[in-house]
Design a protein around this motif. Sequence first.
Motif, PDB file in Angstrom:
ATOM      1  N   ILE A 147      40.193  35.648  47.072  1.00  0.00           N
ATOM      2  CA  ILE A 147      41.321  36.121  46.203  1.00  0.00           C
ATOM      3  C   ILE A 147      42.508  35.342  46.301  1.00  0.00           C
ATOM      4  O   ILE A 147      43.131  34.952  45.423  1.00  0.00           O
ATOM      5  CB  ILE A 147      41.260  37.786  46.372  1.00  0.00           C
ATOM      6  CG1 ILE A 147      39.989  38.443  45.755  1.00  0.00           C
ATOM      7  CG2 ILE A 147      42.540  38.094  45.557  1.00  0.00           C
ATOM      8  CD1 ILE A 147      40.195  39.874  46.209  1.00  0.00           C
TER       9      ILE A 147
ATOM     10  N   TRP B 225      42.139  31.864  44.982  1.00  0.00           N
ATOM     11  CA  TRP B 225      42.276  32.016  43.512  1.00  0.00           C
ATOM     12  C   TRP B 225      43.651  32.141  43.036  1.00  0.00           C
ATOM     13  O   TRP B 225      44.307  31.800  42.115  1.00  0.00           O
ATOM     14  CB  TRP B 225      41.535  33.111  43.024  1.00  0.00           C
ATOM     15  CG  TRP B 225      41.517  33.209  41.648  1.00  0.00           C
ATOM     16  CD1 TRP B 225      40.884  32.897  40.514  1.00  0.00           C
ATOM     17  CD2 TRP B 225      42.593  34.372  40.893  1.00  0.00           C
ATOM     18  NE1 TRP B 225      41.393  33.155  39.277  1.00  0.00           N
ATOM     19  CE2 TRP B 225      42.220  34.026  39.469  1.00  0.00           C
ATOM     20  CE3 TRP B 225      43.599  35.102  41.382  1.00  0.00           C
ATOM     21  CZ2 TRP B 225      43.148  34.843  38.778  1.00  0.00           C
ATOM     22  CZ3 TRP B 225      44.420  35.788  40.434  1.00  0.00           C
ATOM     23  CH2 TRP B 225      43.892  35.738  39.018  1.00  0.00           C
ATOM     24  N   GLY B 226      44.506  33.103  43.774  1.00  0.00           N
ATOM     25  CA  GLY B 226      45.662  33.251  43.461  1.00  0.00           C
ATOM     26  C   GLY B 226      46.840  32.000  43.803  1.00  0.00           C
ATOM     27  O   GLY B 226      47.616  31.464  42.862  1.00  0.00           O
TER      28      GLY B 226
ATOM     29  N   SER C  77      46.049  29.427  40.981  1.00  0.00           N
ATOM     30  CA  SER C  77      46.517  29.968  39.764  1.00  0.00           C
ATOM     31  C   SER C  77      47.879  29.573  39.788  1.00  0.00           C
ATOM     32  O   SER C  77      48.446  29.316  38.392  1.00  0.00           O
ATOM     33  CB  SER C  77      46.271  31.477  39.716  1.00  0.00           C
ATOM     34  OG  SER C  77      44.875  31.812  39.626  1.00  0.00           O
TER      35      SER C  77
ATOM     36  N   PHE D  43      47.900  32.066  34.651  1.00  0.00           N
ATOM     37  CA  PHE D  43      47.184  33.320  34.861  1.00  0.00           C
ATOM     38  C   PHE D  43      47.448  34.071  33.503  1.00  0.00           C
ATOM     39  O   PHE D  43      47.898  34.396  32.785  1.00  0.00           O
ATOM     40  CB  PHE D  43      48.608  34.242  35.444  1.00  0.00           C
ATOM     41  CG  PHE D  43      48.882  33.975  36.940  1.00  0.00           C
ATOM     42  CD1 PHE D  43      47.832  34.915  37.694  1.00  0.00           C
ATOM     43  CD2 PHE D  43      49.735  33.510  37.620  1.00  0.00           C
ATOM     44  CE1 PHE D  43      48.054  34.868  39.305  1.00  0.00           C
ATOM     45  CE2 PHE D  43      49.873  33.134  39.069  1.00  0.00           C
ATOM     46  CZ  PHE D  43      48.983  33.782  39.873  1.00  0.00           C
ATOM     47  N   SER D  44      45.906  33.968  33.295  1.00  0.00           N
ATOM     48  CA  SER D  44      45.475  34.380  32.020  1.00  0.00           C
ATOM     49  C   SER D  44      44.531  35.747  32.020  1.00  0.00           C
ATOM     50  O   SER D  44      43.972  35.751  33.391  1.00  0.00           O
ATOM     51  CB  SER D  44      44.839  33.272  31.225  1.00  0.00           C
ATOM     52  OG  SER D  44      43.517  33.172  31.729  1.00  0.00           O
ATOM     53  N   LEU D  45      44.282  36.136  31.041  1.00  0.00           N
ATOM     54  CA  LEU D  45      43.486  37.500  31.195  1.00  0.00           C
ATOM     55  C   LEU D  45      42.003  37.067  31.200  1.00  0.00           C
ATOM     56  O   LEU D  45      41.494  37.855  32.335  1.00  0.00           O
ATOM     57  CB  LEU D  45      43.540  38.154  29.714  1.00  0.00           C
ATOM     58  CG  LEU D  45      42.594  39.413  29.596  1.00  0.00           C
ATOM     59  CD1 LEU D  45      42.858  40.591  30.699  1.00  0.00           C
ATOM     60  CD2 LEU D  45      42.953  40.120  28.350  1.00  0.00           C
TER      61      LEU D  45
ATOM     62  N   SER E 183      41.059  34.512  33.023  1.00  0.00           N
ATOM     63  CA  SER E 183      40.967  34.047  34.379  1.00  0.00           C
ATOM     64  C   SER E 183      40.742  35.372  35.373  1.00  0.00           C
ATOM     65  O   SER E 183      39.755  35.311  36.403  1.00  0.00           O
ATOM     66  CB  SER E 183      42.061  33.158  35.116  1.00  0.00           C
ATOM     67  OG  SER E 183      41.912  32.765  36.162  1.00  0.00           O
ATOM     68  N   CYS E 184      41.626  36.310  35.036  1.00  0.00           N
ATOM     69  CA  CYS E 184      41.585  37.489  35.738  1.00  0.00           C
ATOM     70  C   CYS E 184      40.311  38.292  35.765  1.00  0.00           C
ATOM     71  O   CYS E 184      39.613  38.590  36.692  1.00  0.00           O
ATOM     72  CB  CYS E 184      42.829  38.378  35.530  1.00  0.00           C
ATOM     73  SG  CYS E 184      44.344  37.834  35.777  1.00  0.00           S
TER      74      CYS E 184
ATOM     75  N   LEU F  59      37.766  36.527  37.781  1.00  0.00           N
ATOM     76  CA  LEU F  59      37.861  36.805  39.298  1.00  0.00           C
ATOM     77  C   LEU F  59      37.194  38.068  39.465  1.00  0.00           C
ATOM     78  O   LEU F  59      36.286  38.482  40.356  1.00  0.00           O
ATOM     79  CB  LEU F  59      39.300  36.705  39.626  1.00  0.00           C
ATOM     80  CG  LEU F  59      39.774  37.618  40.935  1.00  0.00           C
ATOM     81  CD1 LEU F  59      39.316  36.683  42.098  1.00  0.00           C
ATOM     82  CD2 LEU F  59      40.945  37.690  40.991  1.00  0.00           C
ATOM     83  N   LEU F  60      37.402  39.252  38.516  1.00  0.00           N
ATOM     84  CA  LEU F  60      36.775  40.636  38.821  1.00  0.00           C
ATOM     85  C   LEU F  60      35.381  40.439  38.649  1.00  0.00           C
ATOM     86  O   LEU F  60      34.540  41.033  39.692  1.00  0.00           O
ATOM     87  CB  LEU F  60      37.315  41.425  37.851  1.00  0.00           C
ATOM     88  CG  LEU F  60      38.921  41.921  37.979  1.00  0.00           C
ATOM     89  CD1 LEU F  60      39.276  42.662  36.915  1.00  0.00           C
ATOM     90  CD2 LEU F  60      39.351  42.398  39.654  1.00  0.00           C
TER      91      LEU F  60
ATOM     92  N   VAL G 199      40.184  28.956  37.930  1.00  0.00           N
ATOM     93  CA  VAL G 199      41.372  29.517  37.410  1.00  0.00           C
ATOM     94  C   VAL G 199      41.451  29.041  36.020  1.00  0.00           C
ATOM     95  O   VAL G 199      42.454  29.830  35.323  1.00  0.00           O
ATOM     96  CB  VAL G 199      42.371  29.019  38.281  1.00  0.00           C
ATOM     97  CG1 VAL G 199      42.455  29.224  39.567  1.00  0.00           C
ATOM     98  CG2 VAL G 199      42.718  27.447  38.058  1.00  0.00           C
TER      99      VAL G 199
END
Length: 309
Positions: free
Chosen positions: A23, A26-27, A30, A36-38, A40-41, A44-45, A85
């Motif tokens: 995490i 990844w941050g 990013s 920081f796109s939806l 990509s998030c 990640l999840l 990312v």
Amino acid sequence: MHKIAHFIVHSKAAAYIAALLYIAMWGVRSVQAASFSLSSCLLLLLTLGMGYVMMCMVREFSLGDVKGALPATFFFMGCTIAPVVSPLRGDGIQFILSLAACYTLLRTYRRRNAMGGYFLAFALVGIQCLLVPSWLLMLPLLVLCGAFMESLHVRTFFAALWGLLLPYWVVGGVLFLTDRVDLIAPYFAQLLPAMSGTLGMPQLLQLSWVLLLVLPGGVAVLLNRAMKLQANASYRLLLVALVVLFVAVCLLPAHHSALLPCVLLYASIIGAALFAGNKHRAKHIYLIVLLSLWLFFLCQPLWSSYTMH
């Protein structure tokens, strides 16, 4: 050295630490890429969730220590080397479909009535090939995995074939009913893979990590005569699936981000097999070597940017 190896192999805390490192990396990536796109998030999840699903699958098919979480640790370590990312459209769907198809095939072990399982698994593979036409030349080879499950015969082969053709039949029918058959010819023109796109250094490091896990882990699986028959068959299925996906990643680098997560996942399960069973000093030494190489892979972008300046 012994305490470090014991902590990584037998402690679930190691998997949580690896997930937190993933995490964090990844941050950082990013922020560097300003992406920081939806999507990509969500990816990640999804990756974090697939790590948990993998451990459930490992326990269900007796592919590792019930108390430990070494496959998840290896998986998150591999993902940390090059976190995605800026995912392409449909990457998360491909990840889910690949894992679901493999899980369905694993459940066909010595089942006489496995036609439904093969039909469902290859319907999922057909959807993958429909989304990326050039994969139609590679992914149907996953039918060979059924030979290790002792469930591949004439009926299951044709069930797999019908499942693979089902998405094409549905889409073809819809295009015919809507009078848009002109889209069919351009689609089949994309079957031959265009050798465009290359794997970057982070992706090459991930593939190196895969080889470091799979080569000794695969040898350990093939030479282990004390393993349960179903577990051995499951490992061999994962090995064949991994080879197919690995070749697909190398031949179709433009779509590596869709298949690399599954390659890392299968490689983590196979690599963890090396450290199961009796404890040996050589295994502990190799685990420390793996950890050292992983740190080198993780720091490689920093070293490359430093040498450039």
